[in-house]
Design a protein around this motif. Structure first.
Motif, mmCIF file in Angstrom:
data_model
loop_
_atom_site.group_PDB
_atom_site.id
_atom_site.type_symbol
_atom_site.label_atom_id
_atom_site.label_comp_id
_atom_site.label_asym_id
_atom_site.label_seq_id
_atom_site.Cartn_x
_atom_site.Cartn_y
_atom_site.Cartn_z
ATOM 1 N N GLU A 71 1.121 -1.552 0.160
ATOM 2 C CA GLU A 71 -0.176 0.139 -0.181
ATOM 3 C C GLU A 71 1.010 1.488 0.345
ATOM 4 O OE1 GLU A 71 -2.220 -3.771 2.321
ATOM 5 O OE2 GLU A 71 -0.349 -2.304 2.040
ATOM 6 N N GLY A 72 1.667 1.518 0.536
ATOM 7 C CA GLY A 72 2.704 2.460 1.024
ATOM 8 C C GLY A 72 3.102 2.796 -0.701
ATOM 9 N N ALA A 73 3.981 1.803 -1.768
ATOM 10 C CA ALA A 73 4.427 1.822 -1.680
ATOM 11 C C ALA A 73 3.427 2.442 -3.397
ATOM 12 C CB ALA A 73 5.065 0.599 -2.795
ATOM 13 N N LEU A 74 2.386 1.968 -3.261
ATOM 14 C CA LEU A 74 1.294 2.633 -4.404
ATOM 15 C C LEU A 74 0.694 3.679 -4.084
ATOM 16 C CD1 LEU A 74 -0.869 -1.084 -4.879
ATOM 17 C CD2 LEU A 74 1.159 0.055 -5.980
ATOM 18 N N ALA A 75 0.411 3.916 -2.606
ATOM 19 C CA ALA A 75 0.568 5.626 -2.204
ATOM 20 C C ALA A 75 1.403 6.291 -3.309
ATOM 21 C CB ALA A 75 0.630 5.634 -1.193
ATOM 22 N N LEU A 76 2.792 6.207 -2.983
ATOM 23 C CA LEU A 76 4.141 7.047 -3.369
ATOM 24 C C LEU A 76 3.729 6.826 -5.366
ATOM 25 C CD1 LEU A 76 7.076 5.579 -1.173
ATOM 26 C CD2 LEU A 76 5.849 7.934 -1.691
ATOM 27 N N LEU A 77 3.838 5.322 -5.679
ATOM 28 C CA LEU A 77 3.278 5.858 -6.822
ATOM 29 C C LEU A 77 1.980 6.439 -7.741
ATOM 30 C CD1 LEU A 77 4.438 5.017 -9.647
ATOM 31 C CD2 LEU A 77 2.748 2.656 -9.197
ATOM 32 N N GLU A 78 0.766 6.619 -6.769
ATOM 33 C CA GLU A 78 -0.361 8.005 -6.834
ATOM 34 C C GLU A 78 0.348 9.064 -7.328
ATOM 35 O OE1 GLU A 78 -3.139 6.962 -7.829
ATOM 36 O OE2 GLU A 78 -3.433 4.605 -8.240
ATOM 37 N N ARG A 79 0.679 8.993 -5.863
ATOM 38 C CA ARG A 79 1.718 10.831 -5.950
ATOM 39 C C ARG A 79 1.959 11.802 -6.653
ATOM 40 N NH1 ARG A 79 5.152 13.772 -4.899
ATOM 41 N NH2 ARG A 79 6.067 11.804 -4.539
ATOM 42 N N ALA A 80 2.649 10.643 -7.524
ATOM 43 C CA ALA A 80 4.143 10.735 -8.668
ATOM 44 C C ALA A 80 2.662 10.867 -9.040
ATOM 45 C CB ALA A 80 4.630 9.623 -8.636
ATOM 46 N N GLN A 81 1.911 9.669 -10.088
ATOM 47 C CA GLN A 81 1.655 10.281 -11.187
ATOM 48 C C GLN A 81 0.342 11.796 -11.182
ATOM 49 O OE1 GLN A 81 1.223 8.205 -13.636
ATOM 50 N NE2 GLN A 81 -0.953 8.658 -14.824
ATOM 51 N N ARG A 82 -0.390 11.876 -10.004
ATOM 52 C CA ARG A 82 -1.005 13.300 -9.015
ATOM 53 C C ARG A 82 -0.069 14.285 -10.237
ATOM 54 N NH1 ARG A 82 -2.750 10.680 -5.153
ATOM 55 N NH2 ARG A 82 -1.497 12.485 -3.857
ATOM 56 N N VAL A 83 0.852 14.050 -9.646
ATOM 57 C CA VAL A 83 2.312 15.206 -9.560
ATOM 58 C C VAL A 83 2.851 15.585 -10.798
ATOM 59 C CG1 VAL A 83 1.865 15.532 -7.867
ATOM 60 C CG2 VAL A 83 3.814 14.813 -8.410
ATOM 61 N N GLY A 84 3.192 14.105 -11.537
ATOM 62 C CA GLY A 84 4.113 14.320 -12.608
ATOM 63 C C GLY A 84 5.385 13.842 -12.436
ATOM 64 N N GLN A 85 5.764 13.462 -11.057
ATOM 65 C CA GLN A 85 6.758 13.111 -10.612
ATOM 66 C C GLN A 85 7.641 11.944 -11.459
ATOM 67 O OE1 GLN A 85 7.733 12.093 -6.436
ATOM 68 N NE2 GLN A 85 8.953 13.096 -6.769
ATOM 69 N N ARG A 86 8.981 11.682 -11.739
ATOM 70 C CA ARG A 86 9.697 10.764 -12.427
ATOM 71 C C ARG A 86 9.858 9.743 -11.245
ATOM 72 N NH1 ARG A 86 14.992 12.638 -14.196
ATOM 73 N NH2 ARG A 86 15.161 10.928 -15.276
ATOM 74 N N VAL A 87 9.011 8.163 -11.976
ATOM 75 C CA VAL A 87 9.802 6.870 -11.256
ATOM 76 C C VAL A 87 10.346 6.325 -12.269
ATOM 77 C CG1 VAL A 87 8.611 5.219 -10.393
ATOM 78 C CG2 VAL A 87 7.374 7.391 -9.982
ATOM 79 N N TRP A 88 11.273 5.176 -11.778
ATOM 80 C CA TRP A 88 11.802 3.982 -12.279
ATOM 81 C C TRP A 88 11.244 3.460 -10.776
ATOM 82 C CZ3 TRP A 88 17.791 5.243 -13.450
ATOM 83 C CH2 TRP A 88 17.778 5.911 -14.141
ATOM 84 N N ILE A 89 10.969 2.468 -11.390
ATOM 85 C CA ILE A 89 10.308 1.024 -10.443
ATOM 86 C C ILE A 89 11.744 0.053 -10.784
ATOM 87 C CG2 ILE A 89 8.682 -0.740 -10.306
ATOM 88 C CD1 ILE A 89 7.539 1.442 -9.435
ATOM 89 N N ARG A 90 11.822 -0.765 -9.515
ATOM 90 C CA ARG A 90 12.699 -2.075 -9.156
ATOM 91 C C ARG A 90 11.392 -2.707 -8.520
ATOM 92 N NH1 ARG A 90 18.184 0.076 -7.109
ATOM 93 N NH2 ARG A 90 16.223 0.934 -4.996
ATOM 94 N N HIS A 91 11.577 -3.582 -9.019
ATOM 95 C CA HIS A 91 11.496 -5.591 -8.350
ATOM 96 C C HIS A 91 12.171 -7.259 -8.686
ATOM 97 C CE1 HIS A 91 8.187 -8.210 -7.710
ATOM 98 N NE2 HIS A 91 8.546 -9.490 -9.196
ATOM 99 N N VAL A 92 12.133 -7.311 -7.483
ATOM 100 C CA VAL A 92 13.448 -8.436 -7.794
ATOM 101 C C VAL A 92 12.443 -10.050 -8.110
ATOM 102 C CG1 VAL A 92 14.945 -9.398 -5.664
ATOM 103 C CG2 VAL A 92 14.434 -7.078 -5.315
ATOM 104 N N VAL A 93 12.544 -9.968 -8.648
ATOM 105 C CA VAL A 93 12.483 -11.728 -9.248
ATOM 106 C C VAL A 93 13.102 -12.596 -8.257
ATOM 107 C CG1 VAL A 93 11.808 -13.242 -10.917
ATOM 108 C CG2 VAL A 93 12.123 -10.853 -11.532
ATOM 109 N N THR A 94 11.637 -13.170 -7.604
ATOM 110 C CA THR A 94 12.665 -13.977 -6.204
ATOM 111 C C THR A 94 11.798 -15.582 -6.691
ATOM 112 O OG1 THR A 94 12.119 -12.631 -5.007
ATOM 113 C CG2 THR A 94 12.732 -13.955 -3.459
ATOM 114 N N PRO A 95 12.915 -16.540 -6.571
ATOM 115 C CA PRO A 95 11.935 -17.888 -7.071
ATOM 116 C C PRO A 95 11.143 -18.101 -5.581
ATOM 117 C CG PRO A 95 14.848 -17.762 -7.069
ATOM 118 C CD PRO A 95 14.407 -16.598 -6.390
#
Length: 153
Positions: A57-81
């Motif tokens: 939820e926290g990551a998604l809240a930050l992403l939502e805020r970034a979308q609203r204000v046009g802040q640049r975002v790079w997403i990183r996701h660790v692919v975990t076995p």
């Protein structure tokens, strides 16, 4: 001071707020950055909670805020076995991120056990158990699969 010196500011976070019920302070700090480097531990909040002890939820809240204000975002996701190295998880990640135009880059990263020793030295149980490092060929496969989802495949 950084802004006065024209120094680019980025915040690297997984969005784990100190007070999840009141994320105002964390969102305020994030708003001061030019961009976010945002870890999405797992696209399914319940799986994320089992994996890390917190939902996404926290990551998604930050992403939502970034979308609203046009802040640049790079997403990183660790692919975990055993957690996110399957078509369902990678497809879910793609679908989750698709609506966000603020995202410039999505980086899939291979899980590794480098932190395992630190847990042992601290007398703590390693939370990832015996999960193995993700092989480079498997990471390449998941990157290719992720990209193919964006082309209507």
């Amino acid at each position: 001071i950084c802004r006065a010196e024209k120094i680019h500011l980025a915040i690297d976070t997984a969005g784990a707020f100190a007070d999840p019920e009141n994320p105002t302070a964390a969102l305020e700090v994030a708003s001061r950055a030019d961009m976010l480097l945002l870890d999405i531990k797992h696209p399914d909040t319940e799986v994320c909670r089992r994996l890390t002890g917190r939902g996404n939820e926290g990551a998604l809240a930050l992403l939502e805020r970034a979308q609203r204000v046009g802040q640049r975002v790079w997403i990183r996701h660790v692919v975990t076995p055993g957690w996110s190295n399957d078509e369902q998880s990678i497809s879910m990640l793609r679908k989750l991120l698709e609506p966000y135009k603020c995202i410039e880059k999505v980086e899939l990263i291979a899980f590794h056990r480098l932190g395992c020793e630190k847990y042992s030295e601290l007398g703590l149980e390693y939370p990832m158990g015996d999960a193995a490092d993700l092989a480079p060929a498997e990471l390449a496969r998941w990157r290719s699969f992720y990209e193919s989802l964006g082309k209507g495949s």
